[in-house]
Design a protein around this motif. Structure first.
Motif, PDB file in Angstrom:
ATOM      1  N   MET A   7       0.826  -1.204   0.000  1.00 44.93           N
ATOM      2  CA  MET A   7       0.000   0.000   0.000  1.00 44.93           C
ATOM      3  C   MET A   7       0.867   1.264   0.000  1.00 44.93           C
ATOM      4  O   MET A   7       0.603   2.224  -0.727  1.00 44.93           O
ATOM      5  N   LYS A   8       1.920   1.248   0.812  1.00 40.59           N
ATOM      6  CA  LYS A   8       2.798   2.419   0.890  1.00 40.59           C
ATOM      7  C   LYS A   8       3.536   2.652  -0.421  1.00 40.59           C
ATOM      8  O   LYS A   8       3.683   3.803  -0.872  1.00 40.59           O
ATOM      9  N   ALA A  11       1.070   4.089  -2.814  1.00 43.86           N
ATOM     10  CA  ALA A  11       0.798   5.490  -2.475  1.00 43.86           C
ATOM     11  C   ALA A  11       1.912   6.391  -2.984  1.00 43.86           C
ATOM     12  O   ALA A  11       1.661   7.483  -3.515  1.00 43.86           O
ATOM     13  N   LYS A  12       3.154   5.956  -2.835  1.00 40.73           N
ATOM     14  CA  LYS A  12       4.304   6.756  -3.263  1.00 40.73           C
ATOM     15  C   LYS A  12       4.377   6.925  -4.783  1.00 40.73           C
ATOM     16  O   LYS A  12       4.976   7.888  -5.271  1.00 40.73           O
ATOM     17  N   GLN A  16      -0.874  11.646  -3.410  1.00 40.53           N
ATOM     18  CA  GLN A  16      -2.194  12.246  -3.207  1.00 40.53           C
ATOM     19  C   GLN A  16      -2.159  13.188  -2.009  1.00 40.53           C
ATOM     20  O   GLN A  16      -1.368  13.012  -1.079  1.00 40.53           O
ATOM     21  N   ILE A  40       4.850   9.352   1.491  1.00 36.13           N
ATOM     22  CA  ILE A  40       3.704   8.480   1.247  1.00 36.13           C
ATOM     23  C   ILE A  40       2.537   9.279   0.678  1.00 36.13           C
ATOM     24  O   ILE A  40       1.784   8.795  -0.162  1.00 36.13           O
ATOM     25  N   ALA A  41       2.395  10.517   1.145  1.00 31.47           N
ATOM     26  CA  ALA A  41       1.325  11.404   0.694  1.00 31.47           C
ATOM     27  C   ALA A  41       1.725  12.833   1.016  1.00 31.47           C
ATOM     28  O   ALA A  41       2.684  13.075   1.755  1.00 31.47           O
ATOM     29  N   ALA A 323      -2.025   5.799   3.934  1.00 30.58           N
ATOM     30  CA  ALA A 323      -1.534   5.106   2.732  1.00 30.58           C
ATOM     31  C   ALA A 323      -2.682   4.442   1.981  1.00 30.58           C
ATOM     32  O   ALA A 323      -2.788   4.548   0.749  1.00 30.58           O
ATOM     33  N   THR A 325      -5.856   5.251   2.131  1.00 25.74           N
ATOM     34  CA  THR A 325      -6.712   6.327   1.605  1.00 25.74           C
ATOM     35  C   THR A 325      -6.136   6.884   0.312  1.00 25.74           C
ATOM     36  O   THR A 325      -6.873   7.159  -0.652  1.00 25.74           O
ATOM     37  N   ALA A 326      -4.824   7.029   0.274  1.00 30.81           N
ATOM     38  CA  ALA A 326      -4.165   7.516  -0.940  1.00 30.81           C
ATOM     39  C   ALA A 326      -4.370   6.560  -2.100  1.00 30.81           C
ATOM     40  O   ALA A 326      -4.640   6.977  -3.243  1.00 30.81           O
ATOM     41  N   VAL A 327      -4.276   5.259  -1.827  1.00 34.03           N
ATOM     42  CA  VAL A 327      -4.485   4.262  -2.887  1.00 34.03           C
ATOM     43  C   VAL A 327      -5.947   4.261  -3.343  1.00 34.03           C
ATOM     44  O   VAL A 327      -6.238   4.143  -4.541  1.00 34.03           O
ATOM     45  N   GLN A 330      -6.286   7.141  -5.680  1.00 33.98           N
ATOM     46  CA  GLN A 330      -5.716   6.834  -6.989  1.00 33.98           C
ATOM     47  C   GLN A 330      -6.723   6.051  -7.839  1.00 33.98           C
ATOM     48  O   GLN A 330      -6.865   6.312  -9.044  1.00 33.98           O
TER      49      GLN A 330
END
Length: 333
Positions: A7-8, A11-12, A16, A40-41, A323, A325-327, A330
Motif C-alpha cells: 500500500m505504501k 501510495a508513493k 495524493q 507516502i502522501a 496510505a 486512503t491515498a491508494v 488513486q
C-alpha cells in the motif's frame, strides 16, 4: 511484500493530498512527520498553526513543508461557507450556521475533499465515527449507485490457506448496526469492488448467516437471502452467494457438503456479516484467537475517500490508513 508495504509503495507512486483534520493531536502530528519523511502522501494538517508548530517542536518532529490550514484564518473558508450554505439551505442551514459550521475542523477537512483541495481525509483519533459520517454524508455524499456508507477490515491471517494467501475482507464491522436487505446488498457490492480494486483479489463474497442455503427458516435468514438476490440483480458480474454459515464459506469440505453447487462455498475471501454485532464480534475473535492482523476499519461508499480511525489508534495506524486512503484516491481518478 506484505500488504501495508505494498500500500505504501502504491501510495508513493502517485502522490495524493490527504487532509488530517485532527492536526493539533499528537499522534496525528507524529504520523504527519513520518508520512512527509517517507513521501507516502502530501499531508494537510487542520488546526491552529501556532499550536501545531509548538507541539511539533516539543515532540521533536520535523513538519517543515507540511501545509497547515486554520479554518479561522484560511483564505478557503469563505468559499467553503458559501458551498456548505448552498448544499444545506434546503435543510434549514442559514449563512450564519454555515459560517459557524465551517470553523469545525471535521467539516472544513471534509469540504477540502469535496472541493478537490485534498483527495482524501483521515480522522477518528479524537472524534467518533458519527463525527466523521455526518459531514461526509452532508458534503461528499455517497458514490453513484451506492446507497450506504459501510466499513471493512483487511484481515491478515497466519494460515495462508484462507482467502488470498491469508488475506480476507470482513464487512461491515464498524458502521451500520442493523442493515436492511438493500443496505446489506450494497455492502456486499462495495466490499467486492474494494477487494478487487484495493487488494487485487478475485472477490468471492459469502453473505453469512446461521443457515446455509435454506437449512433454517427465520426472518433473519430471509433478510440475507433477499440481500443476496438483490446484490446479484444489481451486479451479476460479481460472485456473491449465500446465505452461508461461516464453516461452509471457509472450509472446502464443509462447503461441498452443505452447498455443493456453490462457486463461493469453501473459497470465500470476503465475508459479509448480517449485522454489526456479528461483524464486530467476528473480526475481534479472529484477531484475538487466530492472531490475525486487523487493518481498519476502512470506509467505503463515499464519493471520495474518507476514512475513520479507532480512538485508541497509534501514530503508525494513522500512517497506514493514510496510505490506504491515498491508494483509494488513486483508484477513483
Amino acid at each position: 511484500m506484505d500488504f501495508m508495504s505494498k500500500m505504501k509503495e502504491m501510495a508513493k507512486s502517485d502522490i495524493q493530498r490527504i487532509v488530517l483534520p485532527e492536526g493539533e493531536e499528537e499522534r496525528n502530528l507524529t504520523a504527519a512527520a513520518e508520512i512527509n519523511a517517507e513521501k507516502i502522501a502530501e499531508v494537510i494538517l487542520v488546526g491552529n498553526g501556532e499550536v501545531i508548530r509548538e507541539k511539533a517542536e516539543k515532540l521533536g518532529l520535523n513538519i517543515e513543508g507540511i501545509e497547515i490550514q486554520d479554518p479561522a484564518k484560511s483564505e478557503k473558508t469563505a468559499e467553503y461557507v458559501r458551498e456548505f450554505y448552498e448544499l444545506r439551505k434546503s435543510k434549514g442551514v442559514t449563512e450564519e450556521i454555515a459560517a459557524k459550521t465551517m470553523l469545525d475542523p471535521m467539516y472544513f477537512g471534509t469540504m477540502m475533499v469535496k472541493k478537490d483541495d485534498a483527495q482524501g481525509m483521515v480522522s477518528g483519533a479524537i472524534h467518533t465515527t458519527g463525527d466523521l459520517l455526518r459531514p461526509g454524508l452532508q458534503i461528499v455524499k455517497t458514490a453513484p449507485g451506492i446507497s450506504v456508507v459501510s466499513s471493512f477490515f483487511v484481515m491478515l491471517l497466519e494460515d495462508e490457506s484462507y482467502g488470498k494467501e491469508g488475506m480476507m475482507l470482513f464487512a461491515d464491522c464498524a458502521v451500520n448496526p442493523n442493515p436492511n436487505e438493500d443496505e446489506l446488498a450494497a455492502i456486499a457490492i462495495s466490499t467486492a469492488d474494494t477487494a478487487k480494486k484495493l487488494c487485487g483479489m478475485d472477490p468471492k463474497v459469502a453473505m453469512l448467516s446461521f443457515s446455509t442455503m435454506g437449512s433454517a427458516k427465520h426472518e433473519l435468514v430471509t433478510k440475507v437471502q433477499n440481500a443476496v438476490k438483490k446484490a446479484n440483480e444489481l451486479r451479476p458480474d460479481l460472485a456473491i452467494e449465500g446465505e452461508l454459515q461461516a464453516d461452509a464459506a471457509l472450509v472446502a469440505k464443509v462447503g461441498k457438503q452443505k452447498a455443493p453447487n456453490s462457486k463461493v462455498a469453501g473459497e470465500a475471501n470476503v465475508l459479509v456479516f448480517p449485522d454489526l454485532q456479528a461483524g464486530n464480534i467476528g473480526y475481534k475473535l479472529v484477531q484475538r484467537l487466530a492472531g490475525a492482523e486487523a487493518i481498519g476499519p476502512i470506509c467505503q461508499g463515499f464519493a471520495k475517500p474518507i476514512n475513520d480511525l479507532s480512538r485508541g489508534c497509534s501514530a503508525e495506524d494513522i500512517v497506514n490508513v493514510v496510505a490506504i486512503t491515498a491508494v483509494q484516491a488513486q483508484a477513483q481518478k
